[in-house]
Write an enzyme that holds these catalytic residues in place. Structure first.
Site, mmCIF file in Angstrom:
data_model
loop_
_atom_site.group_PDB
_atom_site.id
_atom_site.type_symbol
_atom_site.label_atom_id
_atom_site.label_comp_id
_atom_site.label_asym_id
_atom_site.label_seq_id
_atom_site.Cartn_x
_atom_site.Cartn_y
_atom_site.Cartn_z
ATOM 1 N N CYS A 365 -20.009 -47.881 63.800
ATOM 2 C CA CYS A 365 -19.926 -46.734 62.645
ATOM 3 C C CYS A 365 -20.400 -47.330 61.748
ATOM 4 O O CYS A 365 -20.028 -48.441 61.191
ATOM 5 C CB CYS A 365 -19.419 -45.257 63.070
ATOM 6 S SG CYS A 365 -17.611 -45.478 62.566
ATOM 7 N N HIS A 524 -41.122 -46.705 65.322
ATOM 8 C CA HIS A 524 -40.954 -46.240 66.618
ATOM 9 C C HIS A 524 -40.445 -44.970 66.275
ATOM 10 O O HIS A 524 -39.778 -44.727 64.451
ATOM 11 C CB HIS A 524 -39.892 -47.142 67.648
ATOM 12 C CG HIS A 524 -38.413 -47.433 66.516
ATOM 13 N ND1 HIS A 524 -37.633 -48.289 66.039
ATOM 14 C CD2 HIS A 524 -37.425 -46.298 66.943
ATOM 15 C CE1 HIS A 524 -37.052 -48.270 65.302
ATOM 16 N NE2 HIS A 524 -36.886 -47.645 65.761
#
Length: 616
Positions: A365, A524
Protein backbone atom coordinates in the site's frame (compact mmCIF):
# COMPACT_ATOMS: atom_id res chain seq x y z
CA UNK A 1 1.45 17.86 -8.79
CA UNK A 2 3.22 14.53 -9.12
CA UNK A 3 6.36 15.96 -7.49
CA UNK A 4 4.37 17.44 -4.60
CA UNK A 5 2.67 14.08 -4.12
CA UNK A 6 6.07 12.39 -4.02
CA UNK A 7 7.34 14.85 -1.40
CA UNK A 8 4.20 14.38 0.67
CA UNK A 9 4.55 10.60 0.56
CA UNK A 10 8.18 10.86 1.66
CA UNK A 11 7.36 13.06 4.65
CA UNK A 12 4.41 10.88 5.66
CA UNK A 13 6.65 7.78 5.61
CA UNK A 14 9.18 9.51 7.86
CA UNK A 15 6.49 10.28 10.42
CA UNK A 16 4.73 6.93 9.97
CA UNK A 17 7.89 4.95 10.70
CA UNK A 18 8.20 6.67 14.08
CA UNK A 19 4.54 6.50 15.01
CA UNK A 20 5.27 4.26 18.02
CA UNK A 21 7.35 7.03 19.59
CA UNK A 22 4.55 9.55 19.03
CA UNK A 23 1.94 7.22 20.55
CA UNK A 24 4.21 6.63 23.55
CA UNK A 25 4.55 10.36 24.04
CA UNK A 26 0.79 10.78 23.66
CA UNK A 27 -0.04 8.11 26.22
CA UNK A 28 2.36 9.68 28.72
CA UNK A 29 0.64 13.01 28.22
CA UNK A 30 -2.85 11.45 28.51
CA UNK A 31 -1.92 9.79 31.79
CA UNK A 32 0.47 12.24 33.44
CA UNK A 33 0.23 15.55 31.56
CA UNK A 34 -1.43 18.74 32.89
CA UNK A 35 -4.78 17.61 31.40
CA UNK A 36 -4.17 13.91 32.15
CA UNK A 37 -5.82 11.45 34.51
CA UNK A 38 -2.92 11.45 36.97
CA UNK A 39 -1.07 14.79 36.58
CA UNK A 40 2.57 14.40 37.48
CA UNK A 41 5.06 17.18 36.59
CA UNK A 42 8.04 14.87 37.04
CA UNK A 43 6.81 12.32 34.49
CA UNK A 44 5.41 15.00 32.19
CA UNK A 45 8.93 16.42 31.96
CA UNK A 46 9.88 13.24 30.07
CA UNK A 47 7.23 14.08 27.49
CA UNK A 48 8.50 17.64 27.15
CA UNK A 49 12.08 16.48 26.63
CA UNK A 50 10.96 13.87 24.08
CA UNK A 51 9.05 16.48 22.12
CA UNK A 52 11.76 19.13 22.33
CA UNK A 53 14.83 17.01 21.62
CA UNK A 54 14.28 13.31 20.93
CA UNK A 55 11.44 13.48 18.36
CA UNK A 56 13.07 16.14 16.09
CA UNK A 57 16.41 14.31 16.13
CA UNK A 58 14.65 11.00 15.46
CA UNK A 59 12.73 12.46 12.51
CA UNK A 60 15.89 13.99 11.08
CA UNK A 61 17.72 10.66 11.36
CA UNK A 62 14.88 8.74 9.67
CA UNK A 63 14.61 11.24 6.80
CA UNK A 64 18.37 11.40 6.32
CA UNK A 65 18.70 7.60 6.35
CA UNK A 66 16.02 7.18 3.69
CA UNK A 67 18.11 9.27 1.28
CA UNK A 68 21.72 8.92 2.48
CA UNK A 69 21.52 5.52 4.21
CA UNK A 70 22.87 5.14 7.76
CA UNK A 71 25.62 7.74 7.43
CA UNK A 72 23.14 10.25 6.04
CA UNK A 73 20.79 9.63 8.97
CA UNK A 74 23.60 9.87 11.52
CA UNK A 75 24.91 13.22 10.25
CA UNK A 76 21.35 14.57 9.92
CA UNK A 77 20.73 13.69 13.59
CA UNK A 78 23.92 15.48 14.66
CA UNK A 79 23.01 18.61 12.68
CA UNK A 80 19.46 18.54 14.05
CA UNK A 81 20.84 18.31 17.58
CA UNK A 82 22.67 21.57 16.95
CA UNK A 83 19.42 23.18 15.87
CA UNK A 84 17.33 22.09 18.89
CA UNK A 85 20.07 23.26 21.29
CA UNK A 86 19.91 26.69 19.65
CA UNK A 87 16.14 27.12 20.16
CA UNK A 88 13.94 27.34 23.30
CA UNK A 89 12.69 23.95 24.56
CA UNK A 90 9.03 25.01 24.42
CA UNK A 91 9.18 25.30 20.61
CA UNK A 92 9.51 21.79 19.10
CA UNK A 93 11.50 21.71 15.87
CA UNK A 94 9.41 18.99 14.20
CA UNK A 95 8.90 20.77 10.88
CA UNK A 96 12.56 21.88 10.57
CA UNK A 97 13.64 18.26 11.14
CA UNK A 98 11.65 17.27 8.04
CA UNK A 99 13.70 19.78 6.05
CA UNK A 100 17.14 19.22 7.56
CA UNK A 101 16.93 15.41 7.45
CA UNK A 102 16.37 15.04 3.69
CA UNK A 103 18.78 17.91 2.87
CA UNK A 104 21.65 16.42 4.88
CA UNK A 105 20.90 12.91 3.60
CA UNK A 106 21.10 14.21 0.03
CA UNK A 107 24.44 15.98 0.68
CA UNK A 108 25.95 12.83 2.22
CA UNK A 109 24.79 10.72 -0.73
CA UNK A 110 26.30 13.14 -3.24
CA UNK A 111 29.53 13.37 -1.23
CA UNK A 112 29.82 9.56 -1.15
CA UNK A 113 29.29 9.39 -4.91
CA UNK A 114 32.00 12.01 -5.42
CA UNK A 115 34.48 10.26 -3.13
CA UNK A 116 34.05 6.92 -4.93
CA UNK A 117 35.62 8.42 -8.05
CA UNK A 118 39.03 9.17 -6.61
CA UNK A 119 39.50 7.51 -3.16
CA UNK A 120 42.30 4.87 -3.37
CA UNK A 121 41.33 1.25 -2.80
CA UNK A 122 41.48 0.33 0.88
CA UNK A 123 41.00 3.90 2.08
CA UNK A 124 37.24 4.06 1.57
CA UNK A 125 36.32 3.72 5.25
CA UNK A 126 38.82 6.37 6.34
CA UNK A 127 37.92 8.99 3.73
CA UNK A 128 34.15 8.52 3.81
CA UNK A 129 33.94 8.82 7.59
CA UNK A 130 36.48 11.65 7.81
CA UNK A 131 34.67 13.80 5.27
CA UNK A 132 31.29 12.92 6.81
CA UNK A 133 32.55 14.13 10.19
CA UNK A 134 33.97 17.29 8.64
CA UNK A 135 30.68 18.02 6.90
CA UNK A 136 28.82 17.35 10.17
CA UNK A 137 30.92 19.96 12.01
CA UNK A 138 30.35 22.60 9.32
CA UNK A 139 26.62 22.00 9.05
CA UNK A 140 26.12 21.76 12.83
CA UNK A 141 27.85 25.08 13.52
CA UNK A 142 26.01 26.72 10.63
CA UNK A 143 22.67 25.37 11.83
CA UNK A 144 23.25 26.18 15.51
CA UNK A 145 24.32 29.80 15.03
CA UNK A 146 22.27 30.81 11.98
CA UNK A 147 19.62 28.35 10.89
CA UNK A 148 18.15 27.92 14.39
CA UNK A 149 17.36 31.64 14.56
CA UNK A 150 15.70 31.50 11.13
CA UNK A 151 13.68 28.43 12.06
CA UNK A 152 12.62 30.12 15.29
CA UNK A 153 11.08 33.01 13.34
CA UNK A 154 9.38 30.61 10.94
CA UNK A 155 7.93 28.55 13.77
CA UNK A 156 6.61 31.68 15.49
CA UNK A 157 4.82 32.59 12.26
CA UNK A 158 3.41 29.05 11.93
CA UNK A 159 2.25 29.19 15.54
CA UNK A 160 0.28 32.36 14.86
CA UNK A 161 -1.19 30.84 11.68
CA UNK A 162 -2.27 27.65 13.47
CA UNK A 163 -3.85 29.73 16.23
CA UNK A 164 -5.82 31.68 13.66
CA UNK A 165 -6.79 28.51 11.74
CA UNK A 166 -8.07 26.61 14.75
CA UNK A 167 -10.00 29.57 16.13
CA UNK A 168 -11.84 30.48 12.94
CA UNK A 169 -15.34 29.16 12.34
CA UNK A 170 -14.27 28.16 8.82
CA UNK A 171 -12.14 25.29 10.13
CA UNK A 172 -14.90 22.62 9.67
CA UNK A 173 -14.96 23.40 5.93
CA UNK A 174 -11.52 21.84 5.58
CA UNK A 175 -13.49 18.62 5.02
CA UNK A 176 -13.96 19.82 1.41
CA UNK A 177 -10.24 19.10 0.95
CA UNK A 178 -9.63 16.22 3.35
CA UNK A 179 -12.48 13.86 2.40
CA UNK A 180 -11.86 13.87 -1.40
CA UNK A 181 -8.12 13.67 -0.72
CA UNK A 182 -8.59 10.59 1.47
CA UNK A 183 -10.52 8.53 -1.09
CA UNK A 184 -7.83 9.38 -3.65
CA UNK A 185 -5.40 7.70 -1.21
CA UNK A 186 -3.70 10.91 -0.06
CA UNK A 187 -4.74 10.08 3.51
CA UNK A 188 -1.21 9.42 4.79
CA UNK A 189 0.12 12.54 3.10
CA UNK A 190 -2.61 14.71 4.63
CA UNK A 191 -2.40 13.21 8.12
CA UNK A 192 1.22 12.25 8.70
CA UNK A 193 2.80 14.69 6.27
CA UNK A 194 0.85 17.87 7.10
CA UNK A 195 -1.61 17.78 10.01
CA UNK A 196 0.46 15.70 12.40
CA UNK A 197 3.60 17.90 12.51
CA UNK A 198 1.39 20.99 12.93
CA UNK A 199 -0.66 19.26 15.62
CA UNK A 200 2.47 18.26 17.57
CA UNK A 201 3.55 21.90 17.58
CA UNK A 202 0.13 23.03 18.82
CA UNK A 203 0.05 20.44 21.62
CA UNK A 204 3.18 21.94 23.13
CA UNK A 205 1.34 25.24 23.62
CA UNK A 206 -2.28 24.22 24.27
CA UNK A 207 -2.00 20.68 25.62
CA UNK A 208 -4.22 19.30 22.82
CA UNK A 209 -4.89 19.84 19.12
CA UNK A 210 -8.02 19.58 16.97
CA UNK A 211 -5.76 18.94 13.96
CA UNK A 212 -5.35 15.32 15.08
CA UNK A 213 -9.11 14.79 14.59
CA UNK A 214 -9.67 16.25 11.13
CA UNK A 215 -8.40 13.34 9.00
CA UNK A 216 -8.52 10.46 11.46
CA UNK A 217 -12.24 10.72 12.31
CA UNK A 218 -13.70 7.31 11.27
CA UNK A 219 -17.30 8.61 11.38
CA UNK A 220 -17.86 9.67 7.73
CA UNK A 221 -16.43 6.43 6.30
CA UNK A 222 -18.29 4.28 8.83
CA UNK A 223 -21.63 5.91 7.97
CA UNK A 224 -21.06 5.39 4.25
CA UNK A 225 -20.12 1.72 4.71
CA UNK A 226 -23.16 1.16 6.94
CA UNK A 227 -25.41 2.48 4.16
CA UNK A 228 -23.75 0.10 1.69
CA UNK A 229 -24.35 -2.74 4.14
CA UNK A 230 -28.12 -2.13 4.15
CA UNK A 231 -28.25 -1.83 0.35
CA UNK A 232 -26.13 -4.82 -0.67
CA UNK A 233 -26.87 -8.53 -0.63
CA UNK A 234 -25.02 -11.83 -0.53
CA UNK A 235 -21.22 -11.99 -0.67
CA UNK A 236 -20.79 -8.22 -0.99
CA UNK A 237 -22.87 -7.65 2.14
CA UNK A 238 -20.44 -9.85 4.07
CA UNK A 239 -17.45 -7.98 2.61
CA UNK A 240 -18.91 -4.67 3.79
CA UNK A 241 -19.58 -6.18 7.23
CA UNK A 242 -15.88 -7.02 7.49
CA UNK A 243 -14.95 -3.57 6.21
CA UNK A 244 -17.09 -1.93 8.92
CA UNK A 245 -15.17 -3.68 11.69
CA UNK A 246 -11.78 -3.13 10.06
CA UNK A 247 -12.48 0.56 9.50
CA UNK A 248 -14.28 1.59 12.68
CA UNK A 249 -12.48 -0.61 15.20
CA UNK A 250 -9.25 -1.49 13.40
CA UNK A 251 -8.71 2.06 12.16
CA UNK A 252 -7.71 1.13 8.60
CA UNK A 253 -9.62 3.71 6.59
CA UNK A 254 -8.43 2.49 3.18
CA UNK A 255 -11.08 -0.25 3.20
CA UNK A 256 -13.85 2.23 2.43
CA UNK A 257 -12.03 4.19 -0.27
CA UNK A 258 -12.81 1.63 -2.99
CA UNK A 259 -16.53 1.76 -2.18
CA UNK A 260 -16.48 5.55 -2.49
CA UNK A 261 -14.68 5.35 -5.85
CA UNK A 262 -17.23 2.83 -7.17
CA UNK A 263 -19.93 5.48 -6.91
CA UNK A 264 -18.20 8.89 -6.66
CA UNK A 265 -21.42 10.73 -5.75
CA UNK A 266 -21.04 9.39 -2.19
CA UNK A 267 -18.20 11.88 -1.72
CA UNK A 268 -21.00 14.35 -0.93
CA UNK A 269 -22.13 12.41 2.21
CA UNK A 270 -18.49 11.99 3.21
CA UNK A 271 -17.87 15.74 3.00
CA UNK A 272 -21.10 16.54 4.87
CA UNK A 273 -20.18 13.99 7.54
CA UNK A 274 -16.70 15.49 7.81
CA UNK A 275 -18.07 19.03 8.18
CA UNK A 276 -20.51 17.84 10.87
CA UNK A 277 -17.82 16.09 12.87
CA UNK A 278 -15.37 19.00 12.51
CA UNK A 279 -18.05 21.47 13.63
CA UNK A 280 -18.76 19.49 16.80
CA UNK A 281 -15.05 19.13 17.52
CA UNK A 282 -14.67 22.88 17.04
CA UNK A 283 -17.63 24.11 19.11
CA UNK A 284 -17.03 21.60 21.95
CA UNK A 285 -13.27 22.42 21.90
CA UNK A 286 -12.26 18.81 21.32
CA UNK A 287 -8.68 17.83 20.70
CA UNK A 288 -6.18 15.02 21.14
CA UNK A 289 -2.72 14.98 22.69
CA UNK A 290 -1.15 12.90 19.90
CA UNK A 291 -2.04 11.48 16.54
CA UNK A 292 -4.36 8.44 16.69
CA UNK A 293 -2.74 5.85 14.47
CA UNK A 294 -4.44 3.79 13.26
CA UNK A 295 -7.57 5.95 13.13
CA UNK A 296 -9.71 3.65 15.24
CA UNK A 297 -12.52 5.00 17.42
CA UNK A 298 -10.79 3.32 20.37
CA UNK A 299 -7.47 5.04 19.64
CA UNK A 300 -9.14 8.44 19.19
CA UNK A 301 -10.74 8.12 22.61
CA UNK A 302 -7.47 6.83 24.10
CA UNK A 303 -5.61 9.92 22.84
CA UNK A 304 -8.23 12.33 24.23
CA UNK A 305 -7.27 14.15 27.44
CA UNK A 306 -9.43 13.98 30.55
CA UNK A 307 -12.84 15.64 30.09
CA UNK A 308 -12.72 15.67 26.27
CA UNK A 309 -14.04 12.16 25.56
CA UNK A 310 -17.71 13.15 25.22
CA UNK A 311 -16.83 15.83 22.67
CA UNK A 312 -14.72 13.40 20.62
CA UNK A 313 -17.36 10.67 20.78
CA UNK A 314 -20.14 13.12 19.81
CA UNK A 315 -18.19 14.24 16.74
CA UNK A 316 -17.61 10.66 15.58
CA UNK A 317 -21.25 9.61 16.04
CA UNK A 318 -22.73 12.76 14.46
CA UNK A 319 -20.47 12.53 11.38
CA UNK A 320 -21.36 8.84 10.97
CA UNK A 321 -25.10 9.57 11.21
CA UNK A 322 -25.03 12.37 8.62
CA UNK A 323 -22.90 10.30 6.23
CA UNK A 324 -25.19 7.28 6.69
CA UNK A 325 -28.46 9.17 6.04
CA UNK A 326 -27.12 11.00 2.99
CA UNK A 327 -25.56 7.86 1.50
CA UNK A 328 -28.80 5.91 1.99
CA UNK A 329 -30.59 8.61 0.02
CA UNK A 330 -28.05 8.54 -2.83
CA UNK A 331 -27.69 4.77 -3.25
CA UNK A 332 -30.58 3.31 -5.29
CA UNK A 333 -30.79 -0.42 -4.57
CA UNK A 334 -31.21 -1.51 -8.17
CA UNK A 335 -27.88 -0.09 -9.30
CA UNK A 336 -25.67 -1.47 -6.57
CA UNK A 337 -25.28 -4.98 -7.94
CA UNK A 338 -23.06 -3.66 -10.69
CA UNK A 339 -20.94 -1.16 -8.80
CA UNK A 340 -20.19 -3.45 -5.90
CA UNK A 341 -18.66 -6.17 -8.04
CA UNK A 342 -15.01 -6.59 -7.10
CA UNK A 343 -12.22 -6.12 -9.62
CA UNK A 344 -11.89 -9.90 -9.90
CA UNK A 345 -14.96 -11.63 -11.22
CA UNK A 346 -14.60 -15.36 -10.72
CA UNK A 347 -12.17 -18.05 -9.75
CA UNK A 348 -11.24 -19.03 -13.26
CA UNK A 349 -10.61 -15.48 -14.44
CA UNK A 350 -9.00 -13.91 -11.39
CA UNK A 351 -5.33 -14.65 -11.92
CA UNK A 352 -2.97 -14.37 -14.83
CA UNK A 353 -0.85 -17.40 -15.55
CA UNK A 354 1.91 -17.71 -12.92
CA UNK A 355 5.41 -16.85 -14.09
CA UNK A 356 6.98 -19.15 -11.50
CA UNK A 357 6.18 -21.00 -8.34
CA UNK A 358 5.11 -18.58 -5.66
CA UNK A 359 7.40 -18.51 -2.60
CA UNK A 360 7.14 -14.85 -1.53
CA UNK A 361 3.93 -12.81 -1.49
CA UNK A 362 4.06 -9.11 -0.67
CA UNK A 363 1.05 -6.92 0.01
CA UNK A 364 1.72 -3.27 -0.75
CA UNK A 365 0.00 0.00 0.00
CA UNK A 366 1.15 3.60 0.00
CA UNK A 367 2.82 3.60 3.41
CA UNK A 368 3.24 -0.16 3.77
CA UNK A 369 1.78 -0.27 7.28
CA UNK A 370 -2.01 0.08 7.07
CA UNK A 371 -4.20 -1.88 4.67
CA UNK A 372 -1.27 -3.93 3.36
CA UNK A 373 -0.46 -5.14 6.89
CA UNK A 374 -4.10 -6.14 7.30
CA UNK A 375 -4.11 -8.02 4.00
CA UNK A 376 -0.87 -9.83 4.80
CA UNK A 377 -2.21 -10.86 8.22
CA UNK A 378 -5.40 -12.27 6.69
CA UNK A 379 -3.50 -14.30 4.11
CA UNK A 380 -1.01 -15.60 6.69
CA UNK A 381 -3.90 -16.91 8.77
CA UNK A 382 -5.47 -18.68 5.80
CA UNK A 383 -2.12 -20.11 4.65
CA UNK A 384 -1.60 -21.59 8.11
CA UNK A 385 -5.05 -23.17 7.98
CA UNK A 386 -4.23 -24.65 4.56
CA UNK A 387 -0.79 -25.89 5.75
CA UNK A 388 1.01 -23.86 3.08
CA UNK A 389 4.55 -22.68 3.79
CA UNK A 390 4.76 -19.41 1.84
CA UNK A 391 6.35 -16.17 3.03
CA UNK A 392 3.92 -13.24 3.31
CA UNK A 393 4.89 -9.67 4.22
CA UNK A 394 3.82 -6.07 3.65
CA UNK A 395 5.75 -3.12 2.23
CA UNK A 396 5.40 0.36 0.87
CA UNK A 397 4.66 0.33 -2.85
CA UNK A 398 7.98 2.10 -3.50
CA UNK A 399 10.05 -0.37 -1.45
CA UNK A 400 9.07 -3.79 -2.78
CA UNK A 401 11.97 -6.28 -2.31
CA UNK A 402 13.66 -7.71 -5.37
CA UNK A 403 12.76 -11.29 -4.43
CA UNK A 404 9.01 -10.69 -4.80
CA UNK A 405 7.25 -13.53 -6.63
CA UNK A 406 3.72 -12.16 -6.26
CA UNK A 407 2.73 -8.59 -5.44
CA UNK A 408 -0.82 -7.81 -4.30
CA UNK A 409 -1.88 -4.17 -4.51
CA UNK A 410 -5.03 -2.13 -4.72
CA UNK A 411 -6.13 -0.92 -8.14
CA UNK A 412 -5.12 2.71 -7.63
CA UNK A 413 -1.41 1.90 -7.09
CA UNK A 414 -1.13 -1.05 -9.48
CA UNK A 415 0.97 0.94 -11.97
CA UNK A 416 3.41 2.09 -9.28
CA UNK A 417 3.71 -1.50 -8.05
CA UNK A 418 4.56 -2.67 -11.58
CA UNK A 419 7.31 -0.08 -11.89
CA UNK A 420 8.69 -0.94 -8.44
CA UNK A 421 8.74 -4.72 -9.11
CA UNK A 422 8.52 -5.29 -12.89
CA UNK A 423 9.71 -8.91 -12.72
CA UNK A 424 7.13 -10.06 -10.18
CA UNK A 425 3.64 -11.29 -10.92
CA UNK A 426 0.99 -8.72 -9.95
CA UNK A 427 -2.59 -8.92 -8.76
CA UNK A 428 -4.70 -5.83 -8.10
CA UNK A 429 -7.86 -5.82 -6.02
CA UNK A 430 -10.41 -3.17 -5.14
CA UNK A 431 -10.09 -3.90 -1.43
CA UNK A 432 -7.96 -6.14 0.78
CA UNK A 433 -11.12 -6.99 2.72
CA UNK A 434 -12.65 -9.00 -0.17
CA UNK A 435 -13.07 -12.55 1.20
CA UNK A 436 -13.43 -14.20 -2.20
CA UNK A 437 -10.00 -12.95 -3.22
CA UNK A 438 -8.30 -14.88 -0.41
CA UNK A 439 -10.30 -18.02 -1.16
CA UNK A 440 -9.29 -17.92 -4.81
CA UNK A 441 -5.66 -17.21 -3.98
CA UNK A 442 -5.50 -20.10 -1.51
CA UNK A 443 -7.02 -22.39 -4.17
CA UNK A 444 -4.33 -21.42 -6.63
CA UNK A 445 -1.48 -21.70 -4.12
CA UNK A 446 -2.72 -25.11 -3.04
CA UNK A 447 -2.79 -26.33 -6.63
CA UNK A 448 0.78 -25.20 -7.28
CA UNK A 449 2.02 -27.66 -4.66
CA UNK A 450 1.16 -30.55 -6.99
CA UNK A 451 2.14 -28.89 -10.25
CA UNK A 452 5.49 -28.34 -11.86
CA UNK A 453 7.15 -25.11 -10.92
CA UNK A 454 8.46 -24.60 -14.43
CA UNK A 455 7.56 -21.16 -15.77
CA UNK A 456 4.75 -20.97 -18.24
CA UNK A 457 4.69 -19.05 -21.46
CA UNK A 458 3.88 -15.37 -21.23
CA UNK A 459 0.38 -14.05 -21.73
CA UNK A 460 0.02 -13.21 -25.41
CA UNK A 461 -3.70 -13.43 -26.20
CA UNK A 462 -4.10 -9.67 -26.46
CA UNK A 463 -1.16 -9.47 -28.89
CA UNK A 464 -2.67 -12.02 -31.27
CA UNK A 465 -4.92 -9.36 -32.77
CA UNK A 466 -2.16 -6.72 -32.81
CA UNK A 467 -1.54 -5.65 -36.43
CA UNK A 468 0.30 -2.83 -38.15
CA UNK A 469 -2.99 -0.88 -38.29
CA UNK A 470 -2.55 -0.31 -34.53
CA UNK A 471 0.74 1.55 -35.07
CA UNK A 472 1.12 5.29 -35.73
CA UNK A 473 4.51 6.63 -36.89
CA UNK A 474 6.03 10.13 -37.00
CA UNK A 475 3.26 11.80 -35.04
CA UNK A 476 3.23 15.20 -33.38
CA UNK A 477 1.21 16.41 -30.39
CA UNK A 478 1.25 19.76 -28.60
CA UNK A 479 0.77 18.08 -25.22
CA UNK A 480 0.04 14.73 -23.58
CA UNK A 481 -3.72 15.24 -23.83
CA UNK A 482 -3.58 15.46 -27.61
CA UNK A 483 -1.32 12.38 -27.72
CA UNK A 484 -3.82 10.43 -25.59
CA UNK A 485 -6.62 11.54 -27.91
CA UNK A 486 -4.68 10.31 -30.95
CA UNK A 487 -3.98 6.80 -29.65
CA UNK A 488 -7.47 6.65 -28.13
CA UNK A 489 -9.05 7.63 -31.44
CA UNK A 490 -7.15 4.79 -33.12
CA UNK A 491 -8.63 2.29 -30.64
CA UNK A 492 -12.07 3.74 -31.34
CA UNK A 493 -11.52 3.49 -35.09
CA UNK A 494 -10.45 -0.15 -34.79
CA UNK A 495 -13.59 -0.96 -32.81
CA UNK A 496 -11.85 -1.82 -29.53
CA UNK A 497 -13.37 0.90 -27.39
CA UNK A 498 -16.20 3.42 -27.39
CA UNK A 499 -15.36 7.17 -27.60
CA UNK A 500 -15.90 7.84 -23.82
CA UNK A 501 -12.90 5.57 -23.11
CA UNK A 502 -10.63 8.43 -24.22
CA UNK A 503 -11.95 10.55 -21.36
CA UNK A 504 -11.36 7.63 -18.98
CA UNK A 505 -7.71 7.57 -20.06
CA UNK A 506 -7.48 11.30 -19.38
CA UNK A 507 -9.00 10.82 -15.93
CA UNK A 508 -6.37 8.18 -15.21
CA UNK A 509 -3.64 10.59 -16.33
CA UNK A 510 -4.97 13.36 -14.07
CA UNK A 511 -4.85 11.01 -11.06
CA UNK A 512 -1.37 9.56 -11.67
CA UNK A 513 0.99 10.07 -14.56
CA UNK A 514 1.26 7.04 -16.85
CA UNK A 515 4.83 7.92 -17.83
CA UNK A 516 7.19 5.09 -16.87
CA UNK A 517 10.79 5.35 -18.11
CA UNK A 518 12.99 5.33 -21.22
CA UNK A 519 10.65 7.75 -22.99
CA UNK A 520 7.50 5.60 -22.80
CA UNK A 521 4.00 6.34 -21.50
CA UNK A 522 1.23 3.75 -21.03
CA UNK A 523 -2.15 5.54 -20.94
CA UNK A 524 -5.15 3.37 -20.05
CA UNK A 525 -8.54 3.70 -18.43
CA UNK A 526 -9.04 4.18 -14.71
CA UNK A 527 -11.33 1.15 -14.45
CA UNK A 528 -10.23 -2.25 -15.74
CA UNK A 529 -13.89 -3.27 -15.88
CA UNK A 530 -14.99 -0.29 -17.98
CA UNK A 531 -18.08 -0.78 -20.15
CA UNK A 532 -16.37 1.35 -22.78
CA UNK A 533 -14.02 -1.52 -23.68
CA UNK A 534 -15.61 -3.56 -26.48
CA UNK A 535 -12.67 -5.90 -27.06
CA UNK A 536 -9.01 -5.97 -26.09
CA UNK A 537 -6.70 -3.70 -28.02
CA UNK A 538 -3.27 -2.07 -27.87
CA UNK A 539 -2.27 0.98 -29.92
CA UNK A 540 1.23 2.44 -30.29
CA UNK A 541 2.13 5.96 -31.42
CA UNK A 542 5.67 7.17 -32.15
CA UNK A 543 6.59 10.83 -31.49
CA UNK A 544 10.08 11.70 -32.82
CA UNK A 545 10.02 15.11 -31.10
CA UNK A 546 8.60 13.72 -27.90
CA UNK A 547 5.59 14.75 -25.81
CA UNK A 548 5.85 16.46 -22.44
CA UNK A 549 4.28 14.27 -19.72
CA UNK A 550 5.23 16.58 -16.84
CA UNK A 551 8.06 16.68 -14.28
CA UNK A 552 10.63 16.84 -17.08
CA UNK A 553 9.52 13.49 -18.54
CA UNK A 554 9.27 13.30 -22.32
CA UNK A 555 7.55 10.37 -24.02
CA UNK A 556 8.59 9.28 -27.51
CA UNK A 557 6.36 6.20 -27.51
CA UNK A 558 2.77 6.33 -26.27
CA UNK A 559 1.19 2.89 -25.86
CA UNK A 560 -2.56 2.91 -25.19
CA UNK A 561 -4.08 -0.15 -23.54
CA UNK A 562 -7.70 -1.27 -23.47
CA UNK A 563 -7.85 -4.65 -21.77
CA UNK A 564 -10.47 -5.85 -19.30
CA UNK A 565 -9.97 -7.20 -15.79
CA UNK A 566 -6.83 -8.98 -14.62
CA UNK A 567 -5.58 -9.23 -18.22
CA UNK A 568 -4.79 -5.52 -18.09
CA UNK A 569 -2.28 -6.15 -15.29
CA UNK A 570 -0.74 -9.01 -17.28
CA UNK A 571 -0.21 -6.74 -20.31
CA UNK A 572 1.09 -3.87 -18.15
CA UNK A 573 3.53 -6.28 -16.50
CA UNK A 574 4.80 -7.47 -19.89
CA UNK A 575 5.21 -3.93 -21.14
CA UNK A 576 6.97 -2.79 -17.96
CA UNK A 577 9.55 -5.55 -18.52
CA UNK A 578 9.89 -4.58 -22.19
CA UNK A 579 10.34 -0.88 -21.38
CA UNK A 580 13.30 -1.70 -19.14
CA UNK A 581 15.22 -2.57 -22.33
CA UNK A 582 16.68 0.84 -23.16
CA UNK A 583 18.23 -0.32 -26.45
CA UNK A 584 14.93 -1.77 -27.65
CA UNK A 585 13.09 1.47 -26.83
CA UNK A 586 15.69 3.41 -28.79
CA UNK A 587 15.18 1.19 -31.84
CA UNK A 588 11.40 1.58 -31.64
CA UNK A 589 11.76 5.37 -31.48
CA UNK A 590 13.84 5.33 -34.67
CA UNK A 591 11.82 2.72 -36.61
CA UNK A 592 10.80 3.86 -40.09
CA UNK A 593 8.03 1.39 -40.93
CA UNK A 594 5.09 -0.10 -39.06
CA UNK A 595 6.23 -3.59 -40.07
CA UNK A 596 9.55 -2.95 -38.32
CA UNK A 597 7.83 -1.89 -35.10
CA UNK A 598 5.50 -4.89 -35.23
CA UNK A 599 8.30 -7.38 -35.71
CA UNK A 600 10.42 -5.94 -32.87
CA UNK A 601 7.57 -6.00 -30.36
CA UNK A 602 6.32 -9.49 -31.17
CA UNK A 603 9.79 -11.01 -31.17
CA UNK A 604 10.79 -9.18 -27.98
CA UNK A 605 7.73 -10.47 -26.14
CA UNK A 606 8.52 -14.00 -27.21
CA UNK A 607 5.04 -14.27 -28.70
CA UNK A 608 5.99 -16.46 -31.59
CA UNK A 609 2.70 -18.29 -31.47
CA UNK A 610 0.95 -14.98 -32.05
CA UNK A 611 2.73 -14.24 -35.29
CA UNK A 612 0.67 -16.67 -37.25
CA UNK A 613 -2.41 -14.60 -36.48
CA UNK A 614 -0.75 -11.23 -36.95
CA UNK A 615 -1.10 -9.57 -40.33
CA UNK A 616 1.75 -7.37 -41.45
Amino acid sequence: MRRLNRIGRFLSKVVFQNIAALITMGMLRVLFGPMGWFPNPEIDRITILMLSYFIPVLFAYTAGRRIGEHRGGLIAAIVMFGVVLGTPPHIPMILPSLIIGPAVGYLIRKMDEWLKRWVPMGFELLFHNFFAGLLAIILTLFSHFWLSALFLKVMDFIHLYIEHLTQTSYLPLIAFVIEPGKILFFNNVINHGILEPLGIYQVQHLGKSILFLLETNPGPGFGMLLAYYFHLKGKEKQNVKSALAIHGLGGIHEVYFSYALMKPIVIIPLILGGITGNSIFYFLQAGLVATPSPGSAFVLLAMAPKGIHIAVFAGIIASACISFVCTMFLLPREKLTEIATPAMDSTENVFSEPKKQIKNIYFVCDAGMGSSAMGAAQLQKKLKQANLDIKVDHYSVDDIPLDADLVVSTVHIADRALVSAPKAEHISVRSFSDRSFYQELITRLSSQQTESSAPTSPVVDEWNGFTKEYILLNRQAKDKWEAIEQVGALLVEMGNVLPPYIEEMKRRERSFSTYLENGVSLPHGIDAESKQIVKSGIAIAQYPDGVDFGDGNRAYLVIAIAVKGHRQLAILSQLATLIEQEEMMGRLREAQTREEVLEMIISSLGADQGKGETSV
